[in-house]
Motif scaffolding. Structure first.
Motif, PDB file in Angstrom:
ATOM      1  N   LEU A 221       0.797  -1.220   0.000  1.00 17.77           N
ATOM      2  CA  LEU A 221       0.000   0.000   0.000  1.00 17.77           C
ATOM      3  C   LEU A 221       0.838   1.281   0.000  1.00 17.77           C
ATOM      4  N   PRO A 222       1.868   1.421   0.853  1.00 16.10           N
ATOM      5  CA  PRO A 222       2.679   2.641   0.796  1.00 16.10           C
ATOM      6  C   PRO A 222       3.352   2.859  -0.553  1.00 16.10           C
ATOM      7  N   ALA A 223       3.666   1.752  -1.251  1.00 16.49           N
ATOM      8  CA  ALA A 223       4.299   1.881  -2.565  1.00 16.49           C
ATOM      9  C   ALA A 223       3.374   2.556  -3.571  1.00 16.49           C
ATOM     10  N   ARG A 224       2.068   2.337  -3.451  1.00 19.80           N
ATOM     11  CA  ARG A 224       1.139   2.993  -4.366  1.00 19.80           C
ATOM     12  C   ARG A 224       1.253   4.507  -4.230  1.00 19.80           C
ATOM     13  N   ALA A 225       1.325   4.976  -2.982  1.00 13.84           N
ATOM     14  CA  ALA A 225       1.430   6.417  -2.744  1.00 13.84           C
ATOM     15  C   ALA A 225       2.795   6.942  -3.171  1.00 13.84           C
ATOM     16  N   ASP A 254       1.491   9.555   3.240  1.00 15.13           N
ATOM     17  CA  ASP A 254       1.860  10.743   2.457  1.00 15.13           C
ATOM     18  C   ASP A 254       2.451  10.353   1.119  1.00 15.13           C
ATOM     19  N   CYS A 255       2.812  11.345   0.322  1.00 14.39           N
ATOM     20  CA  CYS A 255       3.252  11.102  -1.057  1.00 14.39           C
ATOM     21  C   CYS A 255       4.663  10.543  -1.142  1.00 14.39           C
ATOM     22  N   TYR A 256       5.305  10.299   0.006  1.00 15.26           N
ATOM     23  CA  TYR A 256       6.565   9.574   0.052  1.00 15.26           C
ATOM     24  C   TYR A 256       6.375   8.156   0.583  1.00 15.26           C
ATOM     25  N   GLY A 257       5.116   7.759   0.772  1.00 16.89           N
ATOM     26  CA  GLY A 257       4.835   6.426   1.276  1.00 16.89           C
ATOM     27  C   GLY A 257       4.989   6.290   2.780  1.00 16.89           C
ATOM     28  N   ASP A 278       2.681  20.986   0.117  1.00 19.68           N
ATOM     29  CA  ASP A 278       3.939  21.490  -0.438  1.00 19.68           C
ATOM     30  C   ASP A 278       4.916  20.359  -0.762  1.00 19.68           C
ATOM     31  N   LEU A 279       4.633  19.153  -0.263  1.00 21.68           N
ATOM     32  CA  LEU A 279       5.486  18.007  -0.581  1.00 21.68           C
ATOM     33  C   LEU A 279       5.253  17.473  -1.986  1.00 21.68           C
ATOM     34  N   LEU A 280       4.109  17.796  -2.577  1.00 18.55           N
ATOM     35  CA  LEU A 280       3.733  17.169  -3.837  1.00 18.55           C
ATOM     36  C   LEU A 280       4.647  17.501  -5.026  1.00 18.55           C
ATOM     37  N   PRO A 281       5.006  18.761  -5.273  1.00 21.12           N
ATOM     38  CA  PRO A 281       5.696  19.070  -6.536  1.00 21.12           C
ATOM     39  C   PRO A 281       6.983  18.302  -6.781  1.00 21.12           C
ATOM     40  N   GLY A 285       7.998  10.063  -6.454  1.00 20.94           N
ATOM     41  CA  GLY A 285       7.187   9.415  -7.477  1.00 20.94           C
ATOM     42  C   GLY A 285       6.869  10.334  -8.634  1.00 20.94           C
ATOM     43  N   ARG A 286       6.557  11.597  -8.341  1.00 22.42           N
ATOM     44  CA  ARG A 286       6.233  12.541  -9.414  1.00 22.42           C
ATOM     45  C   ARG A 286       7.447  12.832 -10.288  1.00 22.42           C
ATOM     46  N   ARG A 287       8.604  12.905  -9.675  1.00 17.73           N
ATOM     47  CA  ARG A 287       9.819  13.139 -10.459  1.00 17.73           C
ATOM     48  C   ARG A 287      10.100  11.938 -11.361  1.00 17.73           C
ATOM     49  N   TRP A 288       9.911  10.750 -10.826  1.00 20.18           N
ATOM     50  CA  TRP A 288      10.181   9.554 -11.626  1.00 20.18           C
ATOM     51  C   TRP A 288       9.186   9.415 -12.767  1.00 20.18           C
ATOM     52  N   ILE A 289       7.949   9.774 -12.525  1.00 19.65           N
ATOM     53  CA  ILE A 289       6.945   9.669 -13.583  1.00 19.65           C
ATOM     54  C   ILE A 289       7.351  10.488 -14.804  1.00 19.65           C
TER      55      ILE A 289
END
Length: 325
Positions: A221-225, A254-257, A278-281, A285-289
């Motif tokens: 589950l944390p990996a999905r996030a 959170d967005c770091y799992g 503020d963690l999102l940008p 995961g977003r950088r890797w995408i």
């Protein structure tokens, strides 16, 4: 920027929408007192869950409601407006064409209703699977997506929801303590432990925290996030559910799992956390995408020859044999 979110675990009553709605109302009021703006309840929490596998078609239809005109959706809409909150609840939807769906309804304070039909429904031969992803805008400047239970187990669904812009994913479940055909996945919990929860809470909590509950969730589950760079609100049933015991484990990731709030208590509970948007940008995961190579991924859309319908896959006893040529 901080946005306060909440997720709920509760022990629903089968076929008792009035009682289950009263629990939704109670936790919504508590969440409002704690300034929550996005609140997730479990899958099919209004209708009950595991008992539906034994219901006849006419019994399912009696339990089902249209969306958004049904009484349950309208009641949640009223709560969303009253408390200035996005509220997600699970029920059985009766569509205009007569099909039945395991549906998650999210009501916004401005009167909007969004619904997600479970993509991989297996609860009954009479419950159809949905055919589209669900991501929508909210008044708080973030996009919310929905994936119901097994929808989250397939990485393709998580990635598609992220590519559609989801910042937060509501992940309503009825899981943990399930009979699994995979030898190292979950497993049944003795219902007696749940019945004795008040006298011996440590016994049932050990199961909830162990491989049939939290340890199982932590494998994936944390990996999905993390891998998709979004916050995840895990809502789940808790307690005995027609012979199985749901493990609760309501949590916010959170967005770091990272688990930023959770419970393993054997009781109805609300979990609340501040989401640091503020963690999102620059989330990993977003950088890797951004480094994806879609030209390589055609294989993901090719039939492999061993596909099964969701219900067949869920209950099949046959070993999986890969057929890659």
């Amino acid at each position: 920027m901080m946005l306060k979110a909440g997720t709920v675990q509760f022990h629903h009553r089968a076929n008792d929408k009035a009682y289950n709605m009263s629990v939704v109302e109670r936790f919504t009021q508590e969440a409002a007192e704690r300034q929550v703006k996005i609140l997730a309840f479990p899958e099919m929490c209004l209708t009950g869950y595991w008992h539906v596998r034994n219901l006849r078609r006419d019994q399912l239809e009696e339990l089902a409601e249209p969306v958004p005109s049904g009484a349950s959706t309208q009641a949640v809409l009223s709560l969303a407006a009253r408390y200035d909150m996005a509220i997600g609840v699970g029920l059985i939807e009766r569509a205009e064409d007569g099909l039945l769906f395991n549906t998650y309804v999210v009501c916004l304070p401005d009167g909007q209703v969004h619904r997600h039909r479970k993509l991989h429904a297996f609860e009954s031969d009479d419950i159809a699977s949905g055919d589209s992803y669900t991501v929508f805008d909210t008044p708080w400047g973030v996009k919310v997506g929905v994936l119901i239970c097994w929808d989250n187990n397939l990485v393709e669904n998580a990635r598609a929801t992220a590519l559609l812009g989801a910042d937060i994913v509501m992940a309503p479940h009825q899981t943990g303590g399930c009979h699994s055909r995979s030898p190292q996945a979950m497993g049944l919990i003795d219902p007696v432990l749940w019945e004795n929860r008040h006298n011996a809470p440590e016994a049932i909590e050990a199961e909830f925290r162990g491989p049939k509950g939290r340890e199982w969730l932590m494998r994936w589950l944390p990996a999905r996030a993390h891998d998709n760079g979004y916050f995840l609100l895990f809502a789940n049933g808790v307690g005995e559910d027609d012979g199985e015991v749901r493990t609760g484990n309501a949590m916010i990731i959170d967005c770091y799992g990272r688990i930023i709030a959770e419970t393993w208590k054997a009781q109805d509970a609300l979990v609340v956390a501040d989401l640091d948007l503020d963690l999102l940008p620059l989330a990993t995961g977003r950088r890797w995408i951004r480094g994806r190579r879609p030209e390589l991924y055609g294989l993901l859309t090719q039939l492999q020859g061993h596909e099964l319908a969701p219900r067949q896959a869920r209950f099949s006893e046959a070993p999986v044999v890969k057929t890659v040529e």
